[in-house]
Design an enzyme around this catalytic site. Structure first.
Site, PDB file in Angstrom:
ATOM      1  N   ASN A  37      42.158  44.537  31.786  1.00  0.00           N
ATOM      2  CA  ASN A  37      43.533  44.588  31.270  1.00  0.00           C
ATOM      3  C   ASN A  37      43.815  43.434  30.308  1.00  0.00           C
ATOM      4  O   ASN A  37      44.962  43.155  29.995  1.00  0.00           O
ATOM      5  CB  ASN A  37      44.530  44.560  32.443  1.00  0.00           C
ATOM      6  CG  ASN A  37      44.375  43.328  33.313  1.00  0.00           C
ATOM      7  OD1 ASN A  37      43.581  42.438  33.011  1.00  0.00           O
ATOM      8  ND2 ASN A  37      45.127  43.258  34.393  1.00  0.00           N
TER       9      ASN A  37
ATOM     10  N   HIS B 239      43.097  40.226  30.845  1.00  0.00           N
ATOM     11  CA  HIS B 239      43.390  38.919  31.444  1.00  0.00           C
ATOM     12  C   HIS B 239      42.267  37.923  31.149  1.00  0.00           C
ATOM     13  O   HIS B 239      41.116  38.303  30.972  1.00  0.00           O
ATOM     14  CB  HIS B 239      43.683  39.021  32.951  1.00  0.00           C
ATOM     15  CG  HIS B 239      42.527  39.254  33.863  1.00  0.00           C
ATOM     16  ND1 HIS B 239      42.453  40.319  34.740  1.00  0.00           N
ATOM     17  CD2 HIS B 239      41.394  38.537  34.099  1.00  0.00           C
ATOM     18  CE1 HIS B 239      41.349  40.236  35.451  1.00  0.00           C
ATOM     19  NE2 HIS B 239      40.680  39.164  35.077  1.00  0.00           N
TER      20      HIS B 239
ATOM     21  N   ASP C   5      39.531  29.161  37.920  1.00  0.00           N
ATOM     22  CA  ASP C   5      40.421  29.754  38.908  1.00  0.00           C
ATOM     23  C   ASP C   5      39.742  29.823  40.277  1.00  0.00           C
ATOM     24  O   ASP C   5      38.540  29.605  40.402  1.00  0.00           O
ATOM     25  CB  ASP C   5      40.872  31.156  38.460  1.00  0.00           C
ATOM     26  CG  ASP C   5      39.734  32.009  37.917  1.00  0.00           C
ATOM     27  OD1 ASP C   5      38.566  31.665  38.154  1.00  0.00           O
ATOM     28  OD2 ASP C   5      40.007  33.021  37.264  1.00  0.00           O
TER      29      ASP C   5
ATOM     30  N   GLU D  21      47.302  37.323  34.276  1.00  0.00           N
ATOM     31  CA  GLU D  21      47.506  38.764  34.181  1.00  0.00           C
ATOM     32  C   GLU D  21      48.542  39.082  33.101  1.00  0.00           C
ATOM     33  O   GLU D  21      49.323  38.211  32.705  1.00  0.00           O
ATOM     34  CB  GLU D  21      47.995  39.290  35.541  1.00  0.00           C
ATOM     35  CG  GLU D  21      47.016  39.052  36.689  1.00  0.00           C
ATOM     36  CD  GLU D  21      45.874  40.071  36.727  1.00  0.00           C
ATOM     37  OE1 GLU D  21      45.470  40.588  35.665  1.00  0.00           O
ATOM     38  OE2 GLU D  21      45.389  40.355  37.847  1.00  0.00           O
TER      39      GLU D  21
HETATM   40  C1  GLP Z   1      37.871  37.894  37.110  1.00  0.00           C
HETATM   41  C2  GLP Z   1      37.978  36.403  36.739  1.00  0.00           C
HETATM   42  C3  GLP Z   1      37.887  36.217  35.261  1.00  0.00           C
HETATM   43  C4  GLP Z   1      36.781  37.111  34.730  1.00  0.00           C
HETATM   44  C5  GLP Z   1      37.187  38.550  34.841  1.00  0.00           C
HETATM   45  C6  GLP Z   1      36.093  39.540  34.487  1.00  0.00           C
HETATM   46  O1  GLP Z   1      38.901  38.379  37.830  1.00  0.00           O
HETATM   47  N1  GLP Z   1      39.113  35.716  37.232  1.00  0.00           N
HETATM   48  O2  GLP Z   1      37.649  34.840  34.957  1.00  0.00           O
HETATM   49  O3  GLP Z   1      36.548  36.833  33.368  1.00  0.00           O
HETATM   50  O4  GLP Z   1      37.787  38.836  36.076  1.00  0.00           O
HETATM   51  O5  GLP Z   1      35.110  39.595  35.466  1.00  0.00           O
HETATM   52  P1  GLP Z   1      33.696  40.283  35.227  1.00  0.00           P
HETATM   53  O6  GLP Z   1      32.919  39.354  34.346  1.00  0.00           O
HETATM   54  O7  GLP Z   1      33.082  40.423  36.578  1.00  0.00           O
HETATM   55  O8  GLP Z   1      33.962  41.586  34.559  1.00  0.00           O
END
Ligand code: GLP
Length: 240
Positions: A136, A138, A67, A143
């Site tokens: 949440n 995702h 992404d 989402e």
């Molecule tokens: C982000 C990314 C995800 C990631 C998630 C958790 O928004 N788009 O790919 O897995 O949130 O992030 P973190 O590893 O910093 O908790």
């Protein structure tokens, strides 16, 4: 689901890093799906260290990131493009021509989605897809929603994600939109490796593994993939 529980994120970094390094040694021209966020950093550190020690080369791999934020220059320090170069690509011998990102600044998200799907297919699909998980539930930027998504698309981020990620934006407001691979494109990966660490992920991890499969908790779809490895630390596994 192959669930592996470790003491802390450092141990997971070694275990998940080993999995990726071994895979690359076996299939040097493999296609890796990569993730951003804090979670994969220890894994990337391990991969970079193995490269520095001469134990593995990434020169023939191809990568596709999950992404990218919209309305953010690619060169901005908070773009996922910058994140990947800072945390991994600048430390290994990957060919920069073989790293792929969705264009968050596209004016035609549908055409961009088609381009990405074609680029992945032209490489034979993703061999191993690395994922984190949002609080949440995702994955990538899929989402909670009323239906599972398909190929890549543009999404409005939820308040939960904005709250979690805005700590990284100290100069400009965090983007409100992102381009993300959809659930359908993620599920096409031959193997999926998901990492979750910390107590803030425990509820989402419980739903992903033990809850019903629902687009309200997008990661729950992984119950329907036949080759998923989940790395958890004790805090993220606490509610299982
Ligand atoms: C982000 C990314 C995800 C990631 C998630 C958790 O928004 N788009 O790919 O897995 O949130 O992030 P973190 O590893 O910093 O908790």
């Amino acid at each position: 689901m192959d669930i592996r529980i470790f003491k802390n994120e450092q141990e997971i970094g070694v275990a998940a890093g080993q999995l990726f390094c071994e895979f690359v040694k076996e299939k040097p021209e493999c296609v890796l799906g990569l993730a951003t966020g804090a979670t994969p950093v220890p894994t990337y550190n391990y991969m970079a260290a193995q490269y520095a020690e001469g134990n593995v080369s990434f020169k023939d791999i191809t990568t596709f990131n999950l992404d990218e934020y919209c309305d953010l220059p690619k060169e901005h320090k908070n773009s996922y493009y910058s994140f990947m170069f800072e945390n991994l690509f600048s430390k290994i011998d990957v060919n920069p021509e073989n790293v792929n990102f969705l264009d968050g600044n596209t004016t035609d998200p549908e055409a961009e989605s088609a381009r990405y799907a074609e680029a992945i297919a032209s490489k034979g699909g993703i061999d191993v897809q690395l994922l984190g998980i949002g609080r949440n539930g995702h994955i990538a930027f899929n989402e909670p929603a009323d239906a599972f998504t398909g190929e890549s698309f543009k999404i409005a981020l939820t308040q939960s994600t904005i709250d979690a990620n805005s700590i990284y934006f100290d100069d400009i407001p965090m983007p409100r939109y992102a381009m993300t691979m959809g659930i359908g494109s993620i599920m096409k990966a031959k193997k999926i490796v998901l990492i979750a660490t910390g107590s803030s992920k425990a509820e989402a991890v419980k739903g992903m593994i033990k809850g019903e499969v629902t687009p309200q908790l997008p990661a729950s779809i992984l119950q329907q993939h036949d080759d998923v490895v989940i790395f958890l630390d004790e805090a993220a596994a606490a509610l299982l």
